[in-house]
Design a protein around this motif. Structure first.
Motif, short mmCIF file in Angstrom:
data_model
loop_
_atom_site.label_atom_id
_atom_site.label_comp_id
_atom_site.label_asym_id
_atom_site.label_seq_id
_atom_site.Cartn_x
_atom_site.Cartn_y
_atom_site.Cartn_z
N GLY A 147 0.83 -1.19 0.00
CA GLY A 147 0.00 0.00 0.00
C GLY A 147 0.86 1.25 0.00
N ARG A 148 0.86 1.95 1.11
CA ARG A 148 1.68 3.16 1.24
C ARG A 148 3.01 2.84 1.90
N VAL A 149 3.97 3.74 1.72
CA VAL A 149 5.31 3.56 2.29
C VAL A 149 5.63 4.76 3.17
N PHE A 150 5.73 4.52 4.47
CA PHE A 150 6.08 5.55 5.43
C PHE A 150 7.54 5.36 5.85
N CYS A 151 8.28 6.45 5.94
CA CYS A 151 9.69 6.39 6.30
C CYS A 151 9.95 7.28 7.51
N ILE A 152 10.66 6.73 8.49
CA ILE A 152 10.98 7.44 9.72
C ILE A 152 12.38 8.04 9.59
N GLY A 153 12.53 9.29 10.00
CA GLY A 153 13.83 9.94 9.95
C GLY A 153 14.77 9.44 11.03
N ARG A 154 15.97 9.07 10.64
CA ARG A 154 17.07 8.65 11.53
C ARG A 154 16.63 7.57 12.52
N ASN A 155 16.29 7.93 13.76
CA ASN A 155 15.78 7.02 14.78
C ASN A 155 16.84 6.15 15.42
N PRO A 164 10.12 11.18 16.11
CA PRO A 164 10.86 11.56 14.91
C PRO A 164 9.95 12.02 13.78
N ALA A 165 10.56 12.76 12.84
CA ALA A 165 9.84 13.17 11.65
C ALA A 165 9.61 11.96 10.74
N TRP A 166 8.60 12.05 9.88
CA TRP A 166 8.37 10.99 8.91
C TRP A 166 7.94 11.60 7.58
N PHE A 167 8.15 10.82 6.52
CA PHE A 167 7.79 11.23 5.17
C PHE A 167 7.33 9.99 4.43
N MET A 168 6.94 10.16 3.16
CA MET A 168 6.40 9.03 2.40
C MET A 168 7.10 8.87 1.06
N LYS A 169 7.04 7.65 0.56
CA LYS A 169 7.45 7.32 -0.79
C LYS A 169 6.26 6.65 -1.48
N PRO A 170 6.17 6.73 -2.81
CA PRO A 170 5.09 6.01 -3.50
C PRO A 170 5.33 4.51 -3.45
N SER A 171 4.26 3.75 -3.53
CA SER A 171 4.41 2.29 -3.51
C SER A 171 5.28 1.81 -4.66
N GLY A 172 5.25 2.54 -5.80
CA GLY A 172 6.05 2.15 -6.95
C GLY A 172 7.54 2.25 -6.74
N ALA A 173 7.97 2.92 -5.65
CA ALA A 173 9.40 2.99 -5.33
C ALA A 173 9.93 1.68 -4.76
N VAL A 174 9.01 0.80 -4.33
CA VAL A 174 9.41 -0.47 -3.71
C VAL A 174 9.76 -1.47 -4.80
N VAL A 175 10.96 -2.03 -4.72
CA VAL A 175 11.43 -3.04 -5.66
C VAL A 175 12.15 -4.13 -4.87
N PRO A 176 12.22 -5.35 -5.39
CA PRO A 176 12.99 -6.40 -4.71
C PRO A 176 14.46 -6.02 -4.59
N ASP A 191 12.09 6.75 -8.50
CA ASP A 191 11.95 5.35 -8.89
C ASP A 191 13.03 4.50 -8.23
N HIS A 192 12.66 3.29 -7.80
CA HIS A 192 13.58 2.30 -7.22
C HIS A 192 14.23 2.79 -5.91
N SER A 193 13.59 3.71 -5.21
CA SER A 193 14.23 4.30 -4.03
C SER A 193 13.94 3.55 -2.73
N ALA A 194 13.20 2.43 -2.81
CA ALA A 194 12.88 1.68 -1.59
C ALA A 194 13.03 0.17 -1.80
N PRO A 195 14.24 -0.31 -2.14
CA PRO A 195 14.43 -1.76 -2.26
C PRO A 195 14.09 -2.47 -0.96
N CYS A 196 13.59 -3.70 -1.08
CA CYS A 196 13.15 -4.43 0.11
C CYS A 196 13.36 -5.93 -0.11
#
Length: 240
Positions: free
Chosen positions: A26-34, A49-61, A134-139
């Motif tokens: 679904g959505r991608v939430f990112c926590i700053g530092r922590n 901490p602060a948080w921001f988001m990435k689009p789901s399409g940024a998630v890649v294997p 694009d491709h900014s959230a490999p998992c």
């Protein structure tokens, strides 16, 4: 039947470790530092901490080629524990996060165009250009909590060309997973399929074409990717 004006895009999914099913992202939430980045930082910050988001399409294997993104000359890595939400909710009680809401875990990268981030900070602007490309959230493949439990300790690390750059322990999270999930659920109603990248230890640094970046989180997941060539590189325009 309602017709689409063009074919609907395929859903973004992640594989599961040892299972044939797929996890719909679904959505991608990112926590700053922590994590503490220096010894003089407080062990428990006064504010969440602060948080921001990435689009789901940024998630890649997290394997194979890692494309070098356009519009940057400072492409940086950040290794993180990833939490996958299986049951949503609003204003979730921290005591119920692990038992009712977390589906599983993975190792992930929050990749950053650092020069664009610094420009945004100077201008007081949003971070999307620095974080949501694009491709900014490999998992790595997700591991069900029913299999791995809820990790509260264990190594989190990253190396580039075999040289270690980041290492910490999950016990060093300044705000643990239950409190992070609860915090987010007070701002937005979380939903099944949401991913939460929980923050990165000290040692973030740049990647160059040809670099082999590898890392892992405890017994949750490991990865190795090779950074691709720059394609259509245009240095970011200064905002000064």
């Amino acid at each position: 039947m309602t017709a689409f004006v063009f074919p609907a895009p395929a859903p973004v999914t992640l594989p599961l470790a040892g299972r044939p099913a797929l996890f719909p992202v679904g959505r991608v939430f990112c926590i700053g530092r922590n994590y503490r980045w220096s010894p003089d930082e407080p062990a428990r910050p006064p504010e969440m901490p602060a948080w921001f988001m990435k689009p789901s399409g940024a998630v890649v294997p997290a394997h194979g080629l890692l494309p070098y993104p356009p519009a940057t000359g400072d492409f940086c890595h950040e290794i993180e524990l990833v939490v996958a939400i299986g049951r949503g909710g609003f204003d979730i009680d921290p005591a119920e996060v692990e038992s009712h809401h977390v589906w599983g875990y993975a190792a992930g990268l929050d990749l950053t165009r650092r020069d664009l981030q610094l420009q945004a900070k100077r201008a007081g602007g949003p971070w999307e250009a620095a974080k949501a490309f694009d491709h900014s959230a490999p998992c790595t493949p997700l591991v069900p909590a029913a299999v791995c439990g809820h990790p509260r300790q264990g190594a989190i690390w990253l190396a580039v060309n075999g040289i270690e750059r980041q290492r910490a322990d999950l016990s060093g999270l300044l705000w643990p997973v239950p409190e992070l999930v609860a915090m987010l659920s007070r701002s937005v109603t979380l939903a099944p399929g949401d991913l939460i990248y929980t923050g990165t230890p000290a040692g973030v640094g740049p990647l160059q074409p040809g670099d082999v970046v590898s890392g892992g989180v405890a017994d949750i997941g490991r990865f190795s990717m090779t950074v691709g060539d720059r394609a259509g590189f245009n240095p970011p325009r200064s905002l000064n």
